[in-house]
Design a protein around this motif. Structure first.
Motif, PDB file in Angstrom:
ATOM      1  N   ARG A 157      69.410 111.139  39.019  1.00 41.98           N
ATOM      2  CA  ARG A 157      70.059 110.732  40.503  1.00 41.98           C
ATOM      3  C   ARG A 157      69.009 109.663  41.178  1.00 41.98           C
ATOM      4  NH1 ARG A 157      71.382 116.319  43.463  1.00 41.98           N
ATOM      5  NH2 ARG A 157      72.520 114.796  44.936  1.00 41.98           N
TER       6      ARG A 157
ATOM      7  N   PRO B 145      69.487 106.066  38.284  1.00 39.69           N
ATOM      8  CA  PRO B 145      70.732 105.972  37.328  1.00 39.69           C
ATOM      9  C   PRO B 145      70.373 104.883  36.317  1.00 39.69           C
ATOM     10  CG  PRO B 145      71.329 106.129  39.638  1.00 39.69           C
ATOM     11  CD  PRO B 145      69.915 105.979  39.696  1.00 39.69           C
TER      12      PRO B 145
ATOM     13  N   THR C 136      67.864 102.125  44.712  1.00 36.29           N
ATOM     14  CA  THR C 136      68.187 103.243  45.473  1.00 36.29           C
ATOM     15  C   THR C 136      67.018 103.548  46.535  1.00 36.29           C
ATOM     16  OG1 THR C 136      66.982 104.694  43.831  1.00 36.29           O
ATOM     17  CG2 THR C 136      69.205 104.138  43.141  1.00 36.29           C
TER      18      THR C 136
END
Length: 272
Positions: free
Chosen positions: A40, A43, A96
């Motif tokens: 998560r 990815p 991210t």
């Protein structure tokens, strides 16, 4: 008609920078995958986007695109849009919040120290200015004739492109918000102003750049046809990128709206 040189090139500084970025990203990505955040936080799709960014950089800086840019104006324009848009977009998509966590606070402090200079409006001004200024004939010809100026031109485009797309695609919420409709205005203003430059180059009645006007002809392209093709590459690329980005922002806004509705529904159910 001159023979086409489609050989590969090599720039040690650029190669070292890309190698350093690859090692840093790969190390951080593996560390996040091994942490509780797992897939998560890092990815596989984000790693693919980073690999795509590196491939685009290699294509622009080392592949025959770089050598052909010295012979064909249209190829030089292709090189520029790869560095200004495609590379930064893929780089931003590869990130991210978890991957950036080690440097998030430093970046936020830097943004606070920059003050008004960190405002998205400045990124728009710089993006448009870099494209218009570097396409002034005297500067464009100078970059083609002097390698140091050419490198500086590429550094400007990569830096400004990265800053521009950071405000739209960064996973970190900035101190300065551009509001719900801000991204649309941000995109439209920028892409229309740069697209106008592409149209002006496409329909210019005479060759604008002495370097290409007097260069040996390749692929059967006249100086005017080459220039028109280059301008079209710029204008069409700006339109395509704007369309894709606006569609992405629309889908993202819908998803955020759905999540907000779910939160309100859950809150209302709990309250009852």
């Amino acid at each position: 008609m001159a023979a086409v040189d489609a050989s590969w090139t090599f720039e040690p500084g650029a190669a070292a920078l890309l190698a350093t970025m690859s090692v840093a990203y790969g190390t951080r990505w593996r560390a996040v995958r091994a942490s509780p955040a797992g897939a998560r936080g890092a990815p596989a799709g984000r790693a693919c986007a980073f690999a795509g960014a590196m491939l685009v950089a290699v294509a622009a800086l080392f592949s025959p695109v770089d050598r052909l840019a010295d012979q064909v104006f249209a190829m030089h324009m292709l090189q520029h849009v790869l560095l200004l848009d495609v590379f930064p977009i893929l780089l931003m998509v590869s990130l991210t919040k978890v991957l950036l966590r080690p440097v998030t606070r430093r970046m936020q402090r830097l943004e606070e120290a920059a003050g008004p200079l960190a405002h998205p409006a400045l990124a728009v001004v710089l993006y448009v200015a870099v494209m218009w200024v570097w396409h002034i004939p005297a500067l464009y010809d100078a970059a083609l004739e002097h390698s140091g100026i050419h490198v500086f031109e590429h550094v400007c485009m990569i830096s400004v492109g990265t800053l521009y797309w950071w405000h739209l695609l960064s996973p970190i919420r900035g101190r300065i918000s551009i509001g719900p409709f801000g991204p649309v205005v941000y995109m439209l203003v920028t892409k229309l102003l740069v697209g106008m430059l592409g149209i002006a180059i496409t329909f210019a009645p005479d060759p604008l750049y002495a370097f290409y006007e007097h260069a040996p002809r390749v692929w059967g392209l006249s100086a005017s046809d080459d220039q028109a093709t280059a301008g079209a590459v710029m204008a069409i690329e700006q339109s395509i990128v704007m369309g894709i980005a606006l569609a992405y922002l629309f889908v993202k806004a819908l998803a955020e709206s759905d999540r907000e509705d779910e939160r309100e529904e859950r809150y209302g159910t709990g309250a009852a």
